[in-house]
Design an enzyme around this catalytic site. Structure first.
Site, PDB file in Angstrom:
ATOM      1  N   HIS A  82       0.851  -1.189   0.000  1.00 41.68           N
ATOM      2  CA  HIS A  82       0.000   0.000   0.000  1.00 41.68           C
ATOM      3  C   HIS A  82       0.890   1.244   0.000  1.00 41.68           C
ATOM      4  O   HIS A  82       1.825   1.330   0.800  1.00 41.68           O
ATOM      5  CB  HIS A  82      -0.893   0.018   1.241  1.00 41.68           C
ATOM      6  N   ASP A 161     -16.299   2.090   6.442  1.00 43.99           N
ATOM      7  CA  ASP A 161     -15.148   2.939   6.094  1.00 43.99           C
ATOM      8  C   ASP A 161     -15.474   3.784   4.863  1.00 43.99           C
ATOM      9  O   ASP A 161     -15.129   4.974   4.807  1.00 43.99           O
ATOM     10  CB  ASP A 161     -13.898   2.091   5.826  1.00 43.99           C
ATOM     11  N   ARG A 168     -15.572  12.226   6.016  1.00 50.65           N
ATOM     12  CA  ARG A 168     -14.315  12.910   6.393  1.00 50.65           C
ATOM     13  C   ARG A 168     -13.878  13.869   5.294  1.00 50.65           C
ATOM     14  O   ARG A 168     -13.406  14.978   5.552  1.00 50.65           O
ATOM     15  CB  ARG A 168     -13.218  11.875   6.664  1.00 50.65           C
ATOM     16  N   SER A 183      -8.678   3.365   8.681  1.00 51.03           N
ATOM     17  CA  SER A 183      -9.331   3.263   7.379  1.00 51.03           C
ATOM     18  C   SER A 183      -8.540   2.340   6.445  1.00 51.03           C
ATOM     19  O   SER A 183      -9.079   1.395   5.861  1.00 51.03           O
ATOM     20  CB  SER A 183      -9.449   4.672   6.788  1.00 51.03           C
ATOM     21  N   LYS A 187      -9.332  -2.047   5.331  1.00 49.32           N
ATOM     22  CA  LYS A 187      -9.473  -2.594   3.982  1.00 49.32           C
ATOM     23  C   LYS A 187      -8.382  -3.625   3.690  1.00 49.32           C
ATOM     24  O   LYS A 187      -8.628  -4.657   3.082  1.00 49.32           O
ATOM     25  CB  LYS A 187      -9.403  -1.451   2.962  1.00 49.32           C
TER      26      LYS A 187
HETATM   27  N1  URA Z   1      -6.657   6.333   2.164  1.00 45.34           N
HETATM   28  C1  URA Z   1      -7.633   5.636   2.799  1.00 45.34           C
HETATM   29  O1  URA Z   1      -8.046   4.583   2.339  1.00 45.34           O
HETATM   30  N2  URA Z   1      -8.131   6.145   3.928  1.00 45.34           N
HETATM   31  C2  URA Z   1      -7.705   7.301   4.476  1.00 45.34           C
HETATM   32  O2  URA Z   1      -8.191   7.679   5.491  1.00 45.34           O
HETATM   33  C3  URA Z   1      -6.694   8.015   3.792  1.00 45.34           C
HETATM   34  C4  URA Z   1      -6.183   7.515   2.646  1.00 45.34           C
END
Ligand code: URA
Length: 461
Positions: A82, A161, A168, A183, A187
């Site tokens: 990621h 999320d 957000r 967050s 995932k």
């Molecule tokens: N990427 C995400 O998936 N969540 C966040 O809060 C910020 C970047």
């Protein structure tokens, strides 16, 4: 549950229990907490923060709000990477095929571009026919057959999320380290991983430009992974200039294909090999990062990585012939050089200005619902430290019309600074963060000197 009382406690710096986070998340998912109360709670979190136990509880509840990929039956390591995002970062496009062709299952879940940063899903969708919206079942079957699936966050994964992230975004509460960590990890853990490698960008073009905040985010995500039994390793990499030369969706796919044919820019290859080596070691395919790196180099030189990219494209409905013939990718109508306005040294290639320029050309989004033009963007040859002459071509603008061309030229003029001297750029890969702490990353000397001949030996940490 008295929501105003919970908001008040968080506002006043109190901590909420894991059970309270679970109840809040469940009730919000069920529509029992309105957005205005959730927004107030998010703002309280933004200012007061959350400790690790609270963050883990929120993450676990968001993860539990949806389905997970059950990949236990694959019988091999499942590792993803990621990145916190940047400009010109096309690493996922070559890393996933390379690493998966070497025996690791790569369930790569990516996002779309927003603001100045690009997104892997938009890049992949510039390949004619490529479908990123696979269901979890389709992704699992593809992982069984070819070892890799490149997908977006489906409605099945961490749905709370998804709603919270939109809230957000609308309430200026994105830049909270515990909320970001919860967050992202909700995932990533839904992918059924056995390991995760993080690319934490630092520098002016990064989502969190400050080094210390990047390390804080890395440490928190490592702790969340550890608590869930998933080892996480983070590398800090430079985003004070774009990565590679191409910025823009189809242009970046073309550059990734060049990389898979062994003709990519050294910085893209270096970041890819460094992250990939960690994935191969975490997955037990290589005993050391040196061995892992050699295996990846052979994978590229033998054409195995390019063949695997073809397989992935074909499996996801795309046209695999783009790997042999990138001219089949969407092509911009107007193409023009940007010339150096003066003689001197390239002092800055500012990623935010370049990323905003891609958006101005139509290749990025201001709002999530915007459409993107895959063909537009820049190819920037100038690197910080290069000595240039007046009139020398520094970059190429790819636009759909003359108005876009003017916007692109303006972005390059803002983003590329030519001066009499230049400070050295950040080291490409500077630190490695694990659960044992943070260490300066020791890159092979040839990597730095090959890419930045002007600054031989002067990088510091
Ligand atoms: N990427 C995400 O998936 N969540 C966040 O809060 C910020 C970047």
């Amino acid at each position: 549950m008295l929501v105003p009382r919970l908001i008040e406690r968080k506002r006043d710096g109190d901590r909420l229990s894991p059970g309270e986070w679970e109840a809040i998340t469940r009730s919000y998912g069920a529509g029992e907490i309105p957005d205005y109360q959730m927004a107030a709670l998010l703002m309280a979190i933004y200012f007061r923060g959350m400790d690790r136990e609270e963050t883990a509880a929120l993450m676990g509840a968001m993860l539990g709000s949806g389905a997970s990929l059950d990949l236990g039956g694959l019988g091999k390591a499942r590792i993803d990477k990621h990145s916190t995002g940047g400009v010109g970062d096309k690493v996922s496009l070559l890393l996933a095929p390379i690493v998966s062709s070497l025996g690791i299952a790569v369930p790569m879940m990516s996002g779309r571009g927003l603001g100045h940063t690009g997104g892997t899903l938009d890049k992949l969708e510039s390949i004619p026919g490529f479908r990123t919206g696979l269901s979890l079942d389709e992704a699992r079957r593809q992982l069984e057959t070819i070892g890799c699936a490149m997908i977006g966050q489906t409605g099945e994964i961490a749905p709370v999320d998804k709603r919270l992230y939109a809230l957000r975004d609308a309430t200026s509460t994105v830049e909270s380290i515990p909320l970001i960590a919860a967050s992202i990890m909700s995932k990533k853990l839904a992918e059924g991983l056995t390991g995760l490698v993080l690319d934490i960008k630092r520098g002016s073009g990064a989502f969190l430009p400050s080094f210390d905040r990047g390390v804080e985010l890395a440490e928190l995500m490592i702790a969340l992974g550890q608590a869930a039994g998933v080892p996480v390793v983070a590398l800090m990499t430079a985003m004070d200039r774009p990565l590679g030369r191409a910025c823009g969706n189809a242009l970046e796919v073309e550059e990734a294909i060049q990389c898979l044919h062994g003709e990519g820019p050294p910085d893209v290859m270096e970041v890819t090999y460094t992250l990939g080596a960690e994935m191969l070691v975490l997955g037990g395919i290589a005993r050391s990062v040196d061995e892992a790196r050699r295996r990846m180099e052979v994978c590229v030189s033998s054409g195995k990585g390019a063949e695997q990219f073809e397989r992935i494209i074909e499996a996801q409905g795309g046209d695999p012939s783009v790997v042999d013939d990138p001219s089949r990718l969407p092509q911009a109508k107007v193409v023009e050089f940007y010339a150096s306005p003066r003689q001197g040294v390239v002092a800055r290639v500012e990623p935010r200005a370049i990323g905003r320029g891609v958006t101005a050309l139509g290749g990025g989004r201001r709002r999530m619902e915007d459409a993107v033009d895959p063909s537009v963007g820049f190819v920037i040859r100038a690197r910080p430290g290069d000595v240039v002459k007046v009139g020398e071509p520094l970059a190429t603008v790819f636009s759909r019309d003359e108005a876009g061309l003017a916007a692109g030229m303006a972005a390059l003029s803002e983003g590329i600074t030519i001066a009499d001297e230049a400070d050295p750029p950040l080291p490409l890969v500077s630190h490695r963060v694990t659960r044992d702490g943070i260490a300066v990353y020791e890159a092979e000397p040839w990597v730095r000197t090959a890419e930045y001949p002007v600054y031989r030996g002067g990088f510091g940490t």
